[in-house]
Motif scaffolding. Structure first.
Motif, PDB file in Angstrom:
ATOM      1  N   GLN A 115       9.076  46.979  24.268  1.00 55.48           N
ATOM      2  CA  GLN A 115       9.750  46.909  25.573  1.00 55.48           C
ATOM      3  C   GLN A 115      11.061  47.668  25.488  1.00 55.48           C
ATOM      4  OE1 GLN A 115      10.431  42.802  26.404  1.00 55.48           O
ATOM      5  NE2 GLN A 115       8.273  42.268  26.416  1.00 55.48           N
ATOM      6  N   ARG A 116      11.468  48.274  26.612  1.00 56.43           N
ATOM      7  CA  ARG A 116      12.745  48.988  26.653  1.00 56.43           C
ATOM      8  C   ARG A 116      13.786  48.017  27.200  1.00 56.43           C
ATOM      9  NH1 ARG A 116      14.503  52.903  23.612  1.00 56.43           N
ATOM     10  NH2 ARG A 116      15.552  54.621  24.653  1.00 56.43           N
ATOM     11  N   ARG A 117      14.887  47.862  26.492  1.00 53.58           N
ATOM     12  CA  ARG A 117      15.905  46.903  26.917  1.00 53.58           C
ATOM     13  C   ARG A 117      17.300  47.490  26.806  1.00 53.58           C
ATOM     14  NH1 ARG A 117      14.336  41.599  24.215  1.00 53.58           N
ATOM     15  NH2 ARG A 117      12.348  41.146  25.209  1.00 53.58           N
TER      16      ARG A 117
ATOM     17  N   GLU B  26      21.181  40.711  27.845  1.00 46.17           N
ATOM     18  CA  GLU B  26      20.311  41.891  27.873  1.00 46.17           C
ATOM     19  C   GLU B  26      19.736  42.092  29.267  1.00 46.17           C
ATOM     20  OE1 GLU B  26      18.751  42.861  23.561  1.00 46.17           O
ATOM     21  OE2 GLU B  26      17.375  41.525  24.566  1.00 46.17           O
TER      22      GLU B  26
ATOM     23  N   THR C 281      14.308  50.149  22.055  1.00 45.55           N
ATOM     24  CA  THR C 281      12.928  49.654  22.192  1.00 45.55           C
ATOM     25  C   THR C 281      12.749  48.457  21.261  1.00 45.55           C
ATOM     26  OG1 THR C 281      12.159  51.901  22.632  1.00 45.55           O
ATOM     27  CG2 THR C 281      10.491  50.308  21.950  1.00 45.55           C
ATOM     28  N   THR C 282      12.195  47.373  21.785  1.00 47.62           N
ATOM     29  CA  THR C 282      12.011  46.179  20.953  1.00 47.62           C
ATOM     30  C   THR C 282      10.792  46.368  20.040  1.00 47.62           C
ATOM     31  OG1 THR C 282      10.466  45.110  22.453  1.00 47.62           O
ATOM     32  CG2 THR C 282      12.810  44.730  22.858  1.00 47.62           C
TER      33      THR C 282
ATOM     34  N   ASN D  40      16.353  40.154  34.343  1.00 44.66           N
ATOM     35  CA  ASN D  40      15.399  41.136  34.872  1.00 44.66           C
ATOM     36  C   ASN D  40      15.604  41.296  36.372  1.00 44.66           C
ATOM     37  OD1 ASN D  40      13.260  42.732  35.561  1.00 44.66           O
ATOM     38  ND2 ASN D  40      11.826  41.714  34.177  1.00 44.66           N
TER      39      ASN D  40
ATOM     40  N   ARG E 195      21.126  46.153  25.822  1.00 48.54           N
ATOM     41  CA  ARG E 195      21.901  45.030  25.292  1.00 48.54           C
ATOM     42  C   ARG E 195      23.360  45.335  25.600  1.00 48.54           C
ATOM     43  NH1 ARG E 195      21.340  41.493  19.900  1.00 48.54           N
ATOM     44  NH2 ARG E 195      19.288  41.206  20.799  1.00 48.54           N
TER      45      ARG E 195
ATOM     46  N   ILE F 128      17.872  37.302  28.775  1.00 53.44           N
ATOM     47  CA  ILE F 128      17.363  38.587  29.278  1.00 53.44           C
ATOM     48  C   ILE F 128      17.360  38.513  30.802  1.00 53.44           C
ATOM     49  CG2 ILE F 128      15.392  40.159  29.351  1.00 53.44           C
ATOM     50  CD1 ILE F 128      14.601  38.859  26.599  1.00 53.44           C
TER      51      ILE F 128
ATOM     52  N   ALA G 192      16.380  43.869  31.201  1.00 50.75           N
ATOM     53  CA  ALA G 192      15.092  44.553  31.031  1.00 50.75           C
ATOM     54  C   ALA G 192      15.271  45.934  31.660  1.00 50.75           C
ATOM     55  CB  ALA G 192      13.997  43.773  31.741  1.00 50.75           C
TER      56      ALA G 192
END
Length: 1018
Positions: free
Chosen positions: A743-745, A409, A738-739, A340, A747, A338, A411
């Motif tokens: 959380q909004r991610r 991914e 949304t996980t 960020n 991919r 991930i 964030a």
């Protein structure tokens, strides 16, 4: 470069008359197919008349007939400006014995060369020069390529030369190559753009009527003197007996799978090469991401795209990618990193909005970068700046996943969230139909008991102690009951909404709760539900208001989530979405059959849109005892990333465990919510069509209320310009979601393909399993708009076309009697024949409409491995395996020929599982598995093996449990004895044999396709 493909001569030296196995299936082609490949129109072949032809008598039996005048319209436009059109074939064909038709000089009398052994003509292959392009007057045939790995095998399968002019000039003209366009236009209205219905042809002289027994009626056995001939062929025309082609001499899927496993099994596949063909889905390998997405996430129908739309149109190989964004990775592979970037969010191209990835080129000492998708030069934001090394690569190349990996991914920042505020964690609502059927069968009690333990295992983020997912409960029949299970309550409270026309949520607080906090109240509720409705007589239910209630609950809680609905009957109570029985067997095999699979419009269409907008996914568990209109009830799940599970005539004793396995998998699988996906491509081609459990509001954004680890989206690609061999073709799939913790991610999966102006390269890097996934999805979509007969016909035509183009443009010259297949496609005919015999495409009144609709909907969102297994089940011999070995015994060909009277075989296709016992099974085998002295002592309806303490029993049970674990769906084990009545049901899964409800055997189909290819090339 002329290269020999996989060669197989036809079993008989003559073309066989009539393909009885498919009566209407291969009849007249659509009059003017308007679905052109790549926007261009199909090329022009004048169609032969259908039916039986008598051609002029050959000069001497056994010698080739005089040269054939070209059957193609010489007037071919190579620039794609003019579609090729096929004139409608005449309705009837000339009678046998009527004046000969000079246009059809037959190749039939040419005897194939004597059978050679399987030889690998590597020395004979001269890999230097390409075959010259066909002259303008000849039609351009589609081309195919063999895979880079193996040199194509050459095999001649000719019988002995024919004695005497038995059928010297006979040839059956197959259906005209209807529409060489792409297989099916995407869900268009049945007008221009869709498939055209075949127009009535001009009246021709009378001839043999079409043979009966298409995908449907009974099929005659082989004709005397023509071993294995097409059923229904006129027997009187048979020549002298010929050597029967053995199944071992034609391409075998099990062999292809075994060879690939032997070559690449257990190895590490590195993704650092552009356009590299991955191991088969059936092969056991591990992936090291080095700049392209793992084949677990993305697979393609070919890894070398043709440079121009003309080439694509010529070879007719569909260009598509199958994306499974959430695919599960094995434990030995690294989960996605991930990235960020804090407040600034992901780095993106200013023009095309592609995300930073390994294909971006840094310039100007690292201060700017050029986007490889649209060539726009962008400034590098100051915080992201980094110096370049002597190779022009950033110094932090290996520290940044987005520069060195194919999948990762980001964030997402607030601008990627609804209303610019962070989302809440999703919720799961369990909605249980408590009508008379479900109470009486014991289902309600079973669900309530299971939920007590299942809710302990809700999916949770790595490293979190408990799941962030909230839960809620609704029961319903004609009215809905909502439950307040707030942790402060001693007893759950029930609220009833009886006005189903105006659905609202009767309570805000206490409906969706954290399971850990409210555990005591929830236990209490789950204990009470079965007793509360124990005496119910209510048999009517509602359905649409139940989904509506779920959407309202998510709206009120400002979250996304999933509804688990357990329903046993068609919603007949007065309420929105009320359904009535529209099942009509009289429509089967008519123009109107498609209406059985079209969902009823109106309420459910709007409901799908509302669900997608709110991120509400619907999973439906159905327990029908009669017709339920699954085509309509399954419509919302199939547009919201959901699944439909179905248990006919459910009984707790025999189906309970099977249902609970599905429910557990469904609740626990990894999943993302409120998702939107976009596929970006480099210039020259683009994504044009999408197949999956998705909703499309516009042409580019794929919206999914949820997407889990088993769902795949198949994306068709088209040229809009010329591609360059040197820069290749790039794709980037970006999925915003949304996980499970809220959380909004983003991919990202990136993939680079090669481009070539040589068709041979395309055929070499094809992947049959992906092609079949594409064909299955497009055929199942097309059947909503046109008669099944047309759909099946197009599948055959396209198969013949792809193979004929390979033969014409890529293979070295050889006798017409040889069937030459590209290595990478040599088993394509097995899969295509199996697809045409699959329940949705077989017009048979014996199959239930709901079962057919169910398979149609399930396939829409399947990945490549699932369609591969569904269309070619695994048949595993268990009677002679090494009990001490860890390995699974090698599967055998999916045909009756593989079975032995004294054997025990396991068959599975991801949805059904059978244990087949030969009637001569030795008593000690039966004793060690079932603990009874002989087959005769076996109980009728066993759905699980008894736990017997013998090495064989342990091994067989561990194999079965291993398969149940591995497949996305549970399978109910059915034990069948040879020659028992239930064995018929087992036999329809032996896809190399003649279909139970119509459809040819693999051998007959291969012969038919070969004849079609020869006809295209004459």
């Amino acid at each position: 470069m002329s290269q020999q493909g996989y060669v197989a001569a036809p079993p008989y030296s003559q073309a066989q008359p009539g393909m009885g196995g498919y009566q209407g299936g291969f009849g007249a082609g659509p009059a003017q197919p308007l679905y052109g490949h790549y926007g261009g129109q199909p090329q022009q072949f004048t169609a032969p008349t259908t039916g039986m032809m008598k051609s002029p008598v050959s000069p001497a039996a056994g010698l080739p007939p005089p040269p054939v005048s070209s059957q193609y319209n010489p007037n071919i436009q190579q620039n794609g400006a003019h579609p090729q059109r096929y004139p409608a074939p005449p309705a009837a064909s000339p009678a046998y014995g009527q004046p000969p038709q000079p246009a059809y000089n037959s190749m039939a009398s040419q005897a194939p060369p004597p059978a050679q052994q399987l030889t690998n003509q590597m020395s004979a292959m001269n890999l230097g020069n390409y075959a010259p392009p066909p002259a303008m007057g000849q039609p351009q045939m589609p081309t195919q390529m063999s895979p880079p790995q193996s040199p194509p095998a050459t095999m001649s399968m000719g019988g002995p030369p024919m004695a005497g002019p038995a059928m010297a000039g006979q040839q059956m003209a197959g259906p005209p190559m209807a529409g060489m366009g792409r297989p099916f236009a995407g869900a268009p209205p049945p007008g221009p753009g869709g498939f055209q219905q075949p127009g009535p042809g001009g009246p021709g002289p009378l001839g043999y009527p079409q043979q009966a027994g298409p995908f449907g009626g009974p099929m005659a056995g082989p004709q005397p003197g023509m071993p294995g001939a097409f059923p229904g062929a006129p027997g009187g025309l048979a020549g002298p007996p010929q050597q029967k082609l053995s199944a071992d001499s034609i391409p075998s899927i099990t062999q292809v799978i075994e060879e690939d496993q032997g070559k690449q099994g257990g190895q590490v596949y590195s993704t650092n090469t552009r356009g590299q063909v991955p191991p088969l889905v059936t092969t056991d390998f591990s992936v090291q991401d080095q700049g392209n997405a793992s084949p677990r996430f993305m697979r393609c129908t070919t890894y070398t795209l043709p440079c121009t739309a003309d080439l694509a149109k010529q070879c007719q190989v569909p260009l598509a990618t199958i994306i499974k964004p959430f695919a599960s990775l094995p434990k030995n592979e690294t989960p996605l990193y991930i990235v960020n970037h804090g407040e600034t969010g992901p780095i993106r191209c200013n023009r095309c909005k592609a995300y930073m990835c390994p294909y971006m080129q840094f310039l100007d000492g690292g201060r700017r970068y050029q986007c490889s998708f649209c060539s726009c030069v962008n400034e590098v934001p100051a915080p992201y700046f980094q110096h370049l090394d002597h190779m022009g690569r950033r110094v932090d190349f290996y520290e940044r996943p987005e520069l060195s990996l194919g999948s990762y991914e980001f964030a997402a920042t607030l601008e990627y969230c609804k209303n610019n505020k962070p989302p809440n964690p999703p919720a799961y609502i369990f909605m249980i139909d408590v009508s008379y059927n479900n109470i009486k069968s014991g289902l309600v009690k079973l669900i309530c008991e299971e939920l007590k333990t299942l809710l302990e295992n809700l999916p949770r983020e790595e490293g979190m102690e408990s799941s962030a997912i909230k839960v809620g409960f609704v029961t319903y029949n004609k009215v809905l009951h909502f439950y307040n299970v707030k942790s402060a309550l001693a007893q759950p409270q029930m609220m009833v909404v009886s006005d189903t026309a105006e659905m609202f949520l009767p309570l805000l607080d206490g409906f969706l709760v954290n399971y850990q906090e409210s555990r005591a109240v929830i236990y209490n509720l789950l204990d009470q539900i079965p007793d509360m409705f124990a005496d119910t007589n209510e048999s009517e239910t509602v359905f649409a208001p139940v989904i509506q209630a779920g959407v309202e609950a998510f709206k009120a809680a400002e979250c996304s989530g999933k509804l688990f609905i357990f329903q046993s009957s068609m919603p007949t109570a007065e309420a929105p979405g009320k359904l009535k029985n529209r099942d009509d067997k009289k429509l089967v095999n008519t123009e109107k059959e498609k209406t059985l699979f079209q969902p009823q419009k109106g309420v459910y269409e709007q409901l799908s849109k509302d669900c997608v907008a709110q991120g509400c996914c619907v999973d439906l568990f159905l327990f029908p005892s009669q017709y339920m209109d699954l085509a309509t009830m399954g419509d919302v799940p199939s547009h919201t990333g959901g699944s439909v599970y179905k248990y006919n005539n459910f009984q707790v004793e025999t189906d309970g465990e099977h249902f609970l396995r599905d429910l557990r998998k469904d609740v626990q699988k990894s999943i993302g919510f409120d998702a939107i996906m976009r596929v970006r491509t480099s210039t020259g081609f683009r994504a044009t069509d999408f197949f999956g459990a998705i909703h499309m509001n516009n042409t580019t954004d794929v919206e999914m209320a949820a997407i889990d680890c088993d769902k795949a989206v198949t994306v068709e690609l088209k040229h809009d310009d010329t591609l360059s061999e040197e820069s290749g073709a790039l794709m980037q799939c970006a999925l915003l979601y949304t996980t499970i913790s809220g959380q909004r991610r983003l991919r990202i999966h990136n993939l680079s393909l090669n481009c070539s102006s040589q068709l041979m390269e395309l055929y070499k890097s094809c992947e049959t399993d992906s092609l079949v996934n594409f064909f299955a999805k497009s055929a199942y979509r097309a059947m909503l708009n046109q008669p099944l007969k047309n759909v099946r016909e197009i599948l055959v035509n396209q198969t013949a076309h792809m193979l004929a183009c390979y033969r014409k443009n890529c293979a070295s010259p050889s006798a017409a009697s040889q069937l030459i297949l590209p290595s990478a496609m040599k088993v394509l005919p097995v899969y295509m024949n199996s697809l045409m015999k699959s329940a949705p495409l077989v017009g048979s009144t014996e199959l239930s409409t709901d079962d057919r609709a169910h398979q149609r909907l399930s396939v829409t969102s399947m990945g490549v491995e699932d369609t591969q297994l569904l269309l070619y089940p695994r048949l595993i011999p268990l009677h002679n395996m090494d009990v001490s070995s860890e390995a699974l015994p090698a599967p055998v060909r999916c045909s009756e020929e593989g079975l032995t009277d004294s054997g025990m075989f396991l068959l599975e296709n991801g949805h059904s599982m059978f244990l087949w016992l030969g009637q001569a099974s030795p008593p000690d085998l039966i004793q060690s598995i079932f603990n009874v002295p002989s087959l005769g002592h076996l109980q009728g309806h066993m759905c699980a093996l008894p736990e017997v303490d013998t090495p064989l029993s342990k091994k067989v049970r561990s194999i079965i449990n291993g398969l149940l674990e591995k497949r996305p769906n549970s399978m109910k084990l059915q034990i069948v004895r040879q020659r028992d009545k239930p064995e018929m049901f087992f036999r329809q899964f032996l896809v190399e044999d003649k279909g139970l409800h119509g459809g040819a055997s693999y051998m007959d189909f291969l012969t038919y396709v070969h004849r079609e290819i020869r006809q295209l090339l004459t």
